[in-house]
Structure formats: structure tokens, C-alpha cells
Design a protein around this motif. Structure first.
Motif, PDB file in Angstrom:
ATOM      1  N   THR A  35      41.792  32.734  42.849  1.00 58.49           N
ATOM      2  CA  THR A  35      42.793  31.938  43.550  1.00 58.49           C
ATOM      3  C   THR A  35      43.162  32.623  44.859  1.00 58.49           C
ATOM      4  O   THR A  35      43.450  33.815  44.879  1.00 58.49           O
ATOM      5  CB  THR A  35      44.053  31.767  42.679  1.00 58.49           C
ATOM      6  N   PHE A  36      43.138  31.871  45.945  1.00 58.34           N
ATOM      7  CA  PHE A  36      43.459  32.413  47.262  1.00 58.34           C
ATOM      8  C   PHE A  36      44.964  32.318  47.503  1.00 58.34           C
ATOM      9  O   PHE A  36      45.528  31.225  47.457  1.00 58.34           O
ATOM     10  CB  PHE A  36      42.731  31.623  48.356  1.00 58.34           C
ATOM     11  N   LEU A  46      42.373  26.349  51.850  1.00 63.00           N
ATOM     12  CA  LEU A  46      42.239  27.473  50.930  1.00 63.00           C
ATOM     13  C   LEU A  46      43.516  27.988  50.274  1.00 63.00           C
ATOM     14  O   LEU A  46      43.450  28.536  49.173  1.00 63.00           O
ATOM     15  CB  LEU A  46      41.572  28.654  51.643  1.00 63.00           C
ATOM     16  N   ASN A  47      44.667  27.875  50.914  1.00 58.84           N
ATOM     17  CA  ASN A  47      45.869  28.496  50.360  1.00 58.84           C
ATOM     18  C   ASN A  47      46.187  27.943  48.972  1.00 58.84           C
ATOM     19  O   ASN A  47      46.278  26.734  48.783  1.00 58.84           O
ATOM     20  CB  ASN A  47      47.067  28.317  51.287  1.00 58.84           C
ATOM     21  N   THR A  68      43.213  36.535  62.755  1.00 51.21           N
ATOM     22  CA  THR A  68      42.627  36.871  61.463  1.00 51.21           C
ATOM     23  C   THR A  68      43.535  36.343  60.363  1.00 51.21           C
ATOM     24  O   THR A  68      44.702  36.731  60.290  1.00 51.21           O
ATOM     25  CB  THR A  68      42.456  38.393  61.291  1.00 51.21           C
ATOM     26  N   LEU A  69      43.014  35.435  59.548  1.00 47.96           N
ATOM     27  CA  LEU A  69      43.727  34.948  58.362  1.00 47.96           C
ATOM     28  C   LEU A  69      43.340  35.844  57.194  1.00 47.96           C
ATOM     29  O   LEU A  69      42.158  36.137  57.000  1.00 47.96           O
ATOM     30  CB  LEU A  69      43.298  33.531  58.015  1.00 47.96           C
ATOM     31  N   TYR A 116      43.535  24.588  59.772  1.00 52.88           N
ATOM     32  CA  TYR A 116      42.612  23.805  58.954  1.00 52.88           C
ATOM     33  C   TYR A 116      42.117  24.632  57.760  1.00 52.88           C
ATOM     34  O   TYR A 116      42.119  24.166  56.623  1.00 52.88           O
ATOM     35  CB  TYR A 116      41.439  23.335  59.817  1.00 52.88           C
ATOM     36  N   ILE A 117      41.712  25.876  58.028  1.00 55.14           N
ATOM     37  CA  ILE A 117      41.244  26.762  56.951  1.00 55.14           C
ATOM     38  C   ILE A 117      42.361  27.006  55.944  1.00 55.14           C
ATOM     39  O   ILE A 117      42.152  26.939  54.730  1.00 55.14           O
ATOM     40  CB  ILE A 117      40.716  28.091  57.529  1.00 55.14           C
TER      41      ILE A 117
END
Length: 101
Positions: free
Chosen positions: A64-65, A54-55, A83-84, A49-50
Motif C-alpha cells: 500500500t502506497f 497512487l496515494n 520528487t514525490l 496526477y501520480i
């Protein structure tokens, strides 16, 4: 638990007013609550989901991620997760306005 941390700050050659950095999201769950059915596990569901949000997303003031990777994290027999990691790169749109002379 979701813990956000910033690390590895470096200069940005095209935008010296800001620093690029690594943003880490530690997703930690009690192992008793990992299984949420349908062959899904809670920390990876949260990570997905994260990542979906964010990507390659530009956040004003952060940059920018860009996805770097995902690693397993084990704290003890009861708490573990993933851990992302993302590289936050500042573009020219975050540049301070030029000072008037």
C-alpha cells in the motif's frame, strides 16, 4: 522525465517474507516548458496526477502506497522539478501461502 526509484528497505513485522520500502518519483522538466497556462506548472500537474492514482492504493506485490511528502529537485538552470515519496507497506494479503507439512 519521470524516474522511479526504490530505497530504504526495511523489514515488515507482520509479513517477514517482504520488505517495506520508499518509492520515489522524480518528475523533471525543462524550465522552458513549466508553464502550461491557467496558473498551472507541468511538474506539479504530473505530480498531482501520480498522487491521485497512487496515494493509499494497494499494489499486489509492492504494498500500500502512503504519501510521505513532495520535495523540490533542481538539477541545473534548465532542469528541475519535484520528487514525490511514498512508503510502500506490505500487508498480510501479500503473504506467501503456508507450506504444507
Amino acid at each position: 522525465y519521470v524516474i522511479v526509484s526504490y530505497d530504504n528497505f526495511t523489514t515488515n513485522d507482520t509479513n517477514p517474507e517482504f520488505r517495506d520500502c520508499t518509492v520515489n518519483f522524480d518528475i523533471i522538466c525543462h524550465t522552458d516548458y513549466w508553464d502550461i497556462g491557467n496558473y498551472e506548472v507541468r511538474p506539479l500537474k504530473i505530480a498531482g496526477y501520480i498522487d491521485g492514482i497512487l496515494n493509499e492504493t494497494r499494489l499486489s506485490g509492492i504494498g500500500t502506497f502512503n504519501f510521505i511528502g513532495c520535495n523540490q529537485i533542481i538539477l541545473n538552470e534548465e532542469l528541475s522539478g519535484y520528487t514525490l515519496s511514498y512508503r510502500a507497506v506490505h500487508g498480510t494479503d501479500d503473504r506467501f501461502p503456508a507450506e504444507e507439512e
